[in-house]
Design a protein around this motif. Structure first.
Motif, mmCIF file in Angstrom:
data_model
loop_
_atom_site.group_PDB
_atom_site.id
_atom_site.type_symbol
_atom_site.label_atom_id
_atom_site.label_comp_id
_atom_site.label_asym_id
_atom_site.label_seq_id
_atom_site.Cartn_x
_atom_site.Cartn_y
_atom_site.Cartn_z
ATOM 1 N N GLN A 193 0.830 -1.199 0.000
ATOM 2 C CA GLN A 193 0.000 0.000 0.000
ATOM 3 C C GLN A 193 0.869 1.255 0.000
ATOM 4 O O GLN A 193 0.555 2.247 -0.643
ATOM 5 C CB GLN A 193 -0.927 -0.001 1.225
ATOM 6 C CG GLN A 193 -1.926 -1.151 1.247
ATOM 7 C CD GLN A 193 -2.862 -1.127 0.061
ATOM 8 O OE1 GLN A 193 -3.317 -0.066 -0.381
ATOM 9 N NE2 GLN A 193 -3.157 -2.306 -0.492
ATOM 10 N N THR A 194 1.952 1.197 0.756
ATOM 11 C CA THR A 194 2.920 2.295 0.797
ATOM 12 C C THR A 194 4.329 1.709 0.692
ATOM 13 O O THR A 194 4.567 0.580 1.115
ATOM 14 C CB THR A 194 2.806 3.114 2.095
ATOM 15 O OG1 THR A 194 3.020 2.244 3.218
ATOM 16 C CG2 THR A 194 1.453 3.781 2.196
ATOM 17 N N MET A 195 5.244 2.479 0.148
ATOM 18 C CA MET A 195 6.619 2.016 0.024
ATOM 19 C C MET A 195 7.360 2.205 1.345
ATOM 20 O O MET A 195 7.163 3.208 2.035
ATOM 21 C CB MET A 195 7.330 2.787 -1.088
ATOM 22 C CG MET A 195 6.798 2.499 -2.481
ATOM 23 S SD MET A 195 7.757 3.342 -3.765
ATOM 24 C CE MET A 195 6.847 2.863 -5.238
ATOM 25 N N PRO A 196 8.206 1.258 1.723
ATOM 26 C CA PRO A 196 8.996 1.404 2.952
ATOM 27 C C PRO A 196 9.935 2.599 2.871
ATOM 28 O O PRO A 196 10.262 3.076 1.773
ATOM 29 C CB PRO A 196 9.783 0.083 3.025
ATOM 30 C CG PRO A 196 9.075 -0.851 2.100
ATOM 31 C CD PRO A 196 8.468 -0.010 1.030
ATOM 32 N N ASP A 197 10.390 3.049 4.020
ATOM 33 C CA ASP A 197 11.357 4.147 4.055
ATOM 34 C C ASP A 197 12.639 3.742 3.353
ATOM 35 O O ASP A 197 13.121 2.613 3.507
ATOM 36 C CB ASP A 197 11.675 4.530 5.509
ATOM 37 C CG ASP A 197 10.470 5.136 6.222
ATOM 38 O OD1 ASP A 197 9.574 5.627 5.522
ATOM 39 O OD2 ASP A 197 10.435 5.093 7.470
ATOM 40 N N ASN A 198 13.184 4.674 2.576
ATOM 41 C CA ASN A 198 14.441 4.458 1.846
ATOM 42 C C ASN A 198 14.369 3.290 0.852
ATOM 43 O O ASN A 198 15.391 2.702 0.495
ATOM 44 C CB ASN A 198 15.606 4.218 2.827
ATOM 45 C CG ASN A 198 15.840 5.412 3.729
ATOM 46 O OD1 ASN A 198 15.738 6.556 3.299
ATOM 47 N ND2 ASN A 198 16.150 5.158 4.997
ATOM 48 N N TYR A 199 13.157 2.954 0.431
ATOM 49 C CA TYR A 199 12.993 1.858 -0.521
ATOM 50 C C TYR A 199 13.734 2.129 -1.824
ATOM 51 O O TYR A 199 14.226 1.208 -2.471
ATOM 52 C CB TYR A 199 11.503 1.630 -0.800
ATOM 53 C CG TYR A 199 11.237 0.803 -2.031
ATOM 54 C CD1 TYR A 199 11.516 -0.553 -2.042
ATOM 55 C CD2 TYR A 199 10.722 1.389 -3.199
ATOM 56 C CE1 TYR A 199 11.284 -1.319 -3.179
ATOM 57 C CE2 TYR A 199 10.491 0.628 -4.324
ATOM 58 C CZ TYR A 199 10.778 -0.722 -4.318
ATOM 59 O OH TYR A 199 10.551 -1.471 -5.440
ATOM 60 N N GLN A 200 13.847 3.408 -2.204
ATOM 61 C CA GLN A 200 14.479 3.722 -3.475
ATOM 62 C C GLN A 200 15.944 3.269 -3.506
ATOM 63 O O GLN A 200 16.467 2.911 -4.568
ATOM 64 C CB GLN A 200 14.381 5.230 -3.787
ATOM 65 C CG GLN A 200 15.184 6.133 -2.864
ATOM 66 C CD GLN A 200 14.382 6.611 -1.688
ATOM 67 O OE1 GLN A 200 13.525 5.902 -1.191
ATOM 68 N NE2 GLN A 200 14.650 7.833 -1.233
ATOM 69 N N TYR A 201 16.593 3.260 -2.350
ATOM 70 C CA TYR A 201 17.993 2.816 -2.313
ATOM 71 C C TYR A 201 18.089 1.316 -2.570
ATOM 72 O O TYR A 201 18.949 0.852 -3.329
ATOM 73 C CB TYR A 201 18.621 3.169 -0.962
ATOM 74 C CG TYR A 201 18.739 4.653 -0.737
ATOM 75 C CD1 TYR A 201 19.802 5.371 -1.264
ATOM 76 C CD2 TYR A 201 17.777 5.349 -0.011
ATOM 77 C CE1 TYR A 201 19.918 6.742 -1.068
ATOM 78 C CE2 TYR A 201 17.875 6.718 0.190
ATOM 79 C CZ TYR A 201 18.940 7.404 -0.348
ATOM 80 O OH TYR A 201 19.041 8.767 -0.166
#
Length: 223
Positions: free
Chosen positions: A83-91
């Motif tokens: 539902q939402t992306m985890p923190d710092n998922y982009q890394y």
């Protein structure tokens, strides 16, 4: 042009450069593991295993890294139904995307290195009672690894430069850091020249380190 903006922001650029190195090192580590398995699969006698390795290598070598970054970044949350992306998922997504891409190129580097070893050495190892896996581990791979150091260094350098593509998913590596500073200072030329200089220094240091390792391993062979 205000060159003082470069001096004032050197610590911020250095932080971005360090993150670029960390991202690249993580991606290459993933790529080496994937590449080794894919190289062995590529040389397998089993058609299904070999076909799977070929498909993987052809896909990641034949499609743009930018597209692969988007596929990983948006694909994983959709497949896992987040539902939402985890923190710092982009890394995590950035390192994984570059690692998958690097694995395809490193697989071909390892495959070429393994095939460059004379088949007689494998046969000699087998005649001494080694299994095929032991011959590969103790005889073939150590020699193949030494021969692959220069192209592995080139892959590291290429991936370091390609890491600038991660700015598209808001990873604050070197290029993204420079872009933020440009947006704040309106000094694009000096800032992007500084960014280019940082990349040049990093790639030259890596090239020198690879050359040193190649010379050192070459001397060990002569002992």
């Amino acid at each position: 042009m205000n060159w003082h903006v470069v001096v004032d922001n050197m610590p911020i650029l250095a932080k971005g450069a360090l993150l670029t190195l960390e991202l690249t090192a993580g991606a290459v580590a993933i790529g080496v593991v994937i590449g080794l398995f894919m190289a062995l699969a590529r040389l397998s006698k089993h058609k299904v295993v070999r076909a799977g390795a070929i498909a993987y290598i052809d896909f990641f070598r034949g499609t743009p890294l930018l597209v692969q970054i988007f596929l990983v970044y948006f694909g994983i949350p959709m497949l896992l139904k987040w539902q939402t992306m985890p923190d710092n998922y982009q890394y995590t997504a950035g390192i994984l995307a570059m690692g998958l891409n690097s694995g395809a190129y490193i697989a071909e580097i390892f495959r070429a290195g393994i095939q460059s070893i004379d088949r007689g050495q494998s046969e000699a190892a087998r005649s001494l009672g080694m299994t095929q896996a032991q011959a590969l581990r103790y005889v073939i791979l150590p020699q193949a690894f030494k021969r692959t150091i220069p192209p592995l260094g080139n892959e590291f350098i290429a991936l370091l430069k390609d890491s600038s593509l991660l700015s598209i998913i808001a990873i604050q590596e070197l290029f993204y850091t420079g872009k933020i500073i440009v947006g704040r200072t309106y000094q694009p030329l000096p800032m992007y020249m500084a960014v280019a200089l940082y990349y040049l220094v990093m790639t030259q240091l890596i090239a020198q380190w690879v050359a040193y390792m190649e010379r050192r391993l070459g001397k060990n062979d002569l002992r």
